[in-house]
Motif scaffolding. Structure first.
Motif, PDB file in Angstrom:
ATOM      1  N   ASP A   1      47.671  46.056  50.057  1.00  9.93           N
ATOM      2  CA  ASP A   1      46.747  46.686  51.001  1.00  9.93           C
ATOM      3  C   ASP A   1      45.631  47.488  50.343  1.00  9.93           C
ATOM      4  OD1 ASP A   1      48.358  48.700  50.084  1.00  9.93           O
ATOM      5  OD2 ASP A   1      48.988  49.409  52.049  1.00  9.93           O
ATOM      6  N   GLY A   2      45.214  47.084  49.139  1.00  5.55           N
ATOM      7  CA  GLY A   2      44.040  47.718  48.553  1.00  5.55           C
ATOM      8  C   GLY A   2      44.119  47.954  47.065  1.00  5.55           C
ATOM      9  N   TYR A   3      43.180  48.774  46.597  1.00  2.44           N
ATOM     10  CA  TYR A   3      43.011  49.069  45.179  1.00  2.44           C
ATOM     11  C   TYR A   3      43.142  50.572  44.964  1.00  2.44           C
ATOM     12  CZ  TYR A   3      40.970  44.435  45.486  1.00  2.44           C
ATOM     13  OH  TYR A   3      40.774  43.103  45.739  1.00  2.44           O
ATOM     14  N   SER A   4      43.792  50.965  43.876  1.00  2.04           N
ATOM     15  CA  SER A   4      43.995  52.379  43.607  1.00  2.04           C
ATOM     16  C   SER A   4      43.738  52.673  42.133  1.00  2.04           C
ATOM     17  CB  SER A   4      45.421  52.774  43.982  1.00  2.04           C
ATOM     18  OG  SER A   4      45.615  54.140  43.739  1.00  2.04           O
ATOM     19  N   PRO A   5      42.864  53.614  41.824  1.00  2.00           N
ATOM     20  CA  PRO A   5      42.078  54.406  42.770  1.00  2.00           C
ATOM     21  C   PRO A   5      40.977  53.560  43.417  1.00  2.00           C
ATOM     22  CG  PRO A   5      41.423  54.957  40.534  1.00  2.00           C
ATOM     23  CD  PRO A   5      42.585  53.991  40.437  1.00  2.00           C
ATOM     24  N   ALA A   6      40.573  53.947  44.615  1.00  2.00           N
ATOM     25  CA  ALA A   6      39.533  53.210  45.328  1.00  2.00           C
ATOM     26  C   ALA A   6      38.159  53.452  44.707  1.00  2.00           C
ATOM     27  CB  ALA A   6      39.512  53.611  46.801  1.00  2.00           C
ATOM     28  N   VAL A   7      37.990  54.599  44.070  1.00  2.00           N
ATOM     29  CA  VAL A   7      36.738  54.922  43.381  1.00  2.00           C
ATOM     30  C   VAL A   7      37.075  55.280  41.941  1.00  2.00           C
ATOM     31  CG1 VAL A   7      34.738  56.456  43.277  1.00  2.00           C
ATOM     32  CG2 VAL A   7      35.672  55.782  45.503  1.00  2.00           C
ATOM     33  N   VAL A   8      36.419  54.588  41.010  1.00  2.00           N
ATOM     34  CA  VAL A   8      36.602  54.827  39.579  1.00  2.00           C
ATOM     35  C   VAL A   8      35.282  55.322  39.023  1.00  2.00           C
ATOM     36  CG1 VAL A   8      37.097  53.734  37.365  1.00  2.00           C
ATOM     37  CG2 VAL A   8      38.333  53.007  39.404  1.00  2.00           C
ATOM     38  N   ARG A   9      35.327  56.395  38.243  1.00  2.00           N
ATOM     39  CA  ARG A   9      34.108  56.936  37.637  1.00  2.00           C
ATOM     40  C   ARG A   9      34.100  56.622  36.145  1.00  2.00           C
ATOM     41  NH1 ARG A   9      35.593  59.950  41.794  1.00  2.00           N
ATOM     42  NH2 ARG A   9      34.008  60.538  43.311  1.00  2.00           N
ATOM     43  N   VAL A  10      32.967  56.068  35.685  1.00  2.00           N
ATOM     44  CA  VAL A  10      32.796  55.721  34.274  1.00  2.00           C
ATOM     45  C   VAL A  10      31.448  56.250  33.811  1.00  2.00           C
ATOM     46  CG1 VAL A  10      34.255  53.649  34.451  1.00  2.00           C
ATOM     47  CG2 VAL A  10      31.777  53.458  34.785  1.00  2.00           C
ATOM     48  N   LYS A  11      31.246  56.223  32.502  1.00  2.00           N
ATOM     49  CA  LYS A  11      29.969  56.635  31.931  1.00  2.00           C
ATOM     50  C   LYS A  11      29.011  55.451  31.907  1.00  2.00           C
ATOM     51  CE  LYS A  11      31.857  60.165  28.896  1.00  2.00           C
ATOM     52  NZ  LYS A  11      32.043  60.583  27.509  1.00  2.00           N
ATOM     53  N   ALA A  12      27.796  55.680  32.386  1.00  2.00           N
ATOM     54  CA  ALA A  12      26.761  54.652  32.326  1.00  2.00           C
ATOM     55  C   ALA A  12      26.341  54.452  30.868  1.00  2.00           C
ATOM     56  CB  ALA A  12      25.561  55.065  33.171  1.00  2.00           C
ATOM     57  N   GLY A  13      25.894  53.255  30.532  1.00  2.00           N
ATOM     58  CA  GLY A  13      25.397  52.977  29.196  1.00  2.00           C
ATOM     59  C   GLY A  13      26.469  52.706  28.167  1.00  2.00           C
ATOM     60  N   VAL A  14      27.726  52.627  28.599  1.00  2.00           N
ATOM     61  CA  VAL A  14      28.843  52.370  27.688  1.00  2.00           C
ATOM     62  C   VAL A  14      29.523  51.075  28.139  1.00  2.00           C
ATOM     63  CG1 VAL A  14      31.055  53.253  26.830  1.00  2.00           C
ATOM     64  CG2 VAL A  14      29.190  54.839  27.323  1.00  2.00           C
ATOM     65  N   PRO A  15      29.800  50.150  27.211  1.00  2.00           N
ATOM     66  CA  PRO A  15      30.499  48.920  27.603  1.00  2.00           C
ATOM     67  C   PRO A  15      31.796  49.249  28.340  1.00  2.00           C
ATOM     68  CG  PRO A  15      29.734  48.762  25.339  1.00  2.00           C
ATOM     69  CD  PRO A  15      29.510  50.185  25.768  1.00  2.00           C
ATOM     70  N   THR A  16      32.019  48.552  29.449  1.00  2.00           N
ATOM     71  CA  THR A  16      33.109  48.895  30.349  1.00  2.00           C
ATOM     72  C   THR A  16      33.987  47.685  30.642  1.00  2.00           C
ATOM     73  OG1 THR A  16      31.698  50.557  31.386  1.00  2.00           O
ATOM     74  CG2 THR A  16      33.632  49.854  32.632  1.00  2.00           C
ATOM     75  N   ARG A  17      35.300  47.920  30.571  1.00  2.00           N
ATOM     76  CA  ARG A  17      36.279  46.909  30.966  1.00  2.00           C
ATOM     77  C   ARG A  17      37.205  47.534  32.000  1.00  2.00           C
ATOM     78  NH1 ARG A  17      36.794  45.042  25.005  1.00  2.00           N
ATOM     79  NH2 ARG A  17      38.131  46.859  24.841  1.00  2.00           N
ATOM     80  N   VAL A  18      37.519  46.753  33.024  1.00  2.00           N
ATOM     81  CA  VAL A  18      38.454  47.204  34.052  1.00  2.00           C
ATOM     82  C   VAL A  18      39.655  46.265  34.033  1.00  2.00           C
ATOM     83  CG1 VAL A  18      38.818  47.668  36.499  1.00  2.00           C
ATOM     84  CG2 VAL A  18      36.576  48.102  35.473  1.00  2.00           C
ATOM     85  N   THR A  19      40.842  46.849  33.916  1.00  2.00           N
ATOM     86  CA  THR A  19      42.074  46.069  33.988  1.00  2.00           C
ATOM     87  C   THR A  19      42.651  46.231  35.384  1.00  2.00           C
ATOM     88  OG1 THR A  19      42.516  46.296  31.632  1.00  2.00           O
ATOM     89  CG2 THR A  19      44.388  45.758  33.042  1.00  2.00           C
ATOM     90  N   PHE A  20      42.784  45.107  36.073  1.00  2.00           N
ATOM     91  CA  PHE A  20      43.388  45.083  37.393  1.00  2.00           C
ATOM     92  C   PHE A  20      44.852  44.723  37.217  1.00  2.00           C
ATOM     93  CE2 PHE A  20      38.910  44.567  38.133  1.00  2.00           C
ATOM     94  CZ  PHE A  20      38.681  45.352  39.253  1.00  2.00           C
ATOM     95  N   ARG A  21      45.732  45.616  37.669  1.00  2.00           N
ATOM     96  CA  ARG A  21      47.174  45.479  37.449  1.00  2.00           C
ATOM     97  C   ARG A  21      47.873  45.123  38.761  1.00  2.00           C
ATOM     98  NH1 ARG A  21      49.240  49.883  33.754  1.00  2.00           N
ATOM     99  NH2 ARG A  21      48.469  48.335  32.277  1.00  2.00           N
ATOM    100  N   THR A  22      48.510  43.958  38.784  1.00  2.00           N
ATOM    101  CA  THR A  22      49.273  43.527  39.951  1.00  2.00           C
ATOM    102  C   THR A  22      50.760  43.629  39.643  1.00  2.00           C
ATOM    103  OG1 THR A  22      49.072  41.246  39.174  1.00  2.00           O
ATOM    104  CG2 THR A  22      47.502  41.960  40.859  1.00  2.00           C
ATOM    105  N   ASN A  23      51.542  43.836  40.716  1.00  2.00           N
ATOM    106  CA  ASN A  23      52.999  43.921  40.570  1.00  2.00           C
ATOM    107  C   ASN A  23      53.634  43.373  41.846  1.00  2.00           C
ATOM    108  OD1 ASN A  23      55.606  44.462  39.860  1.00  2.00           O
ATOM    109  ND2 ASN A  23      55.408  46.690  39.930  1.00  2.00           N
ATOM    110  N   GLY A  24      53.844  42.068  41.870  1.00  2.00           N
ATOM    111  CA  GLY A  24      54.373  41.431  43.065  1.00  2.00           C
ATOM    112  C   GLY A  24      53.359  41.383  44.198  1.00  2.00           C
ATOM    113  N   THR A  25      52.097  41.420  43.861  1.00  2.00           N
ATOM    114  CA  THR A  25      51.019  41.472  44.844  1.00  2.00           C
ATOM    115  C   THR A  25      50.800  40.100  45.476  1.00  2.00           C
ATOM    116  OG1 THR A  25      49.977  43.202  43.521  1.00  2.00           O
ATOM    117  CG2 THR A  25      48.606  42.149  45.195  1.00  2.00           C
ATOM    118  N   GLN A  26      50.632  40.102  46.784  1.00  2.00           N
ATOM    119  CA  GLN A  26      50.362  38.872  47.531  1.00  2.00           C
ATOM    120  C   GLN A  26      49.105  39.074  48.369  1.00  2.00           C
ATOM    121  OE1 GLN A  26      52.255  36.113  47.018  1.00  2.00           O
ATOM    122  NE2 GLN A  26      53.379  37.368  45.549  1.00  2.00           N
ATOM    123  N   GLY A  27      48.541  38.004  48.853  1.00  2.00           N
ATOM    124  CA  GLY A  27      47.429  38.115  49.789  1.00  2.00           C
ATOM    125  C   GLY A  27      46.063  38.175  49.133  1.00  2.00           C
TER     126      GLY A  27
END
Length: 93
Positions: free
Chosen positions: A17-43
């Motif tokens: 039922d969604g993503y947590s945290p819903a808002v992520v704050r990062v520094k602009a101008g810096v290479p950014t990677r986001v890891t999306f972690r699932t655990n038995g997630t469906q849908g």
């Protein structure tokens, strides 16, 4: 969270039922990677859509999927599930 290679990496938990945290704050101008972690997630949250980057990814039911966003300019980057029902935001400042 910064890494040794000069990138910043954040982790977003993906649930049925969604993503947590819903808002992520990062520094602009810096290479950014986001890891999306699932655990038995469906849908629809297992499909990521980033409209402004014309990016889409499918996640496994359980596991980590890292998405390289490159160097972000200041602003907000919105992403949604495959159906557009659930969303999250990455704020670069």
């Amino acid at each position: 969270l910064s890494t040794d290679d000069g990138t910043q990496q954040v982790i977003v938990a993906v649930s049925d039922d969604g993503y947590s945290p819903a808002v992520v704050r990062v520094k602009a101008g810096v290479p950014t990677r986001v890891t999306f972690r699932t655990n038995g997630t469906q849908g629809c949250t297992r499909t990521l859509v980033v409209p402004s980057l014309k990016l889409g990814r499918q996640f496994p039911a359980t596991g980590d999927t890292t998405v390289d966003l490159g160097t972000l300019a200041p602003g907000r980057l919105r992403y949604t599930c495959g159906m557009g029902m659930y969303s999250g935001t990455i704020e670069a400042t």
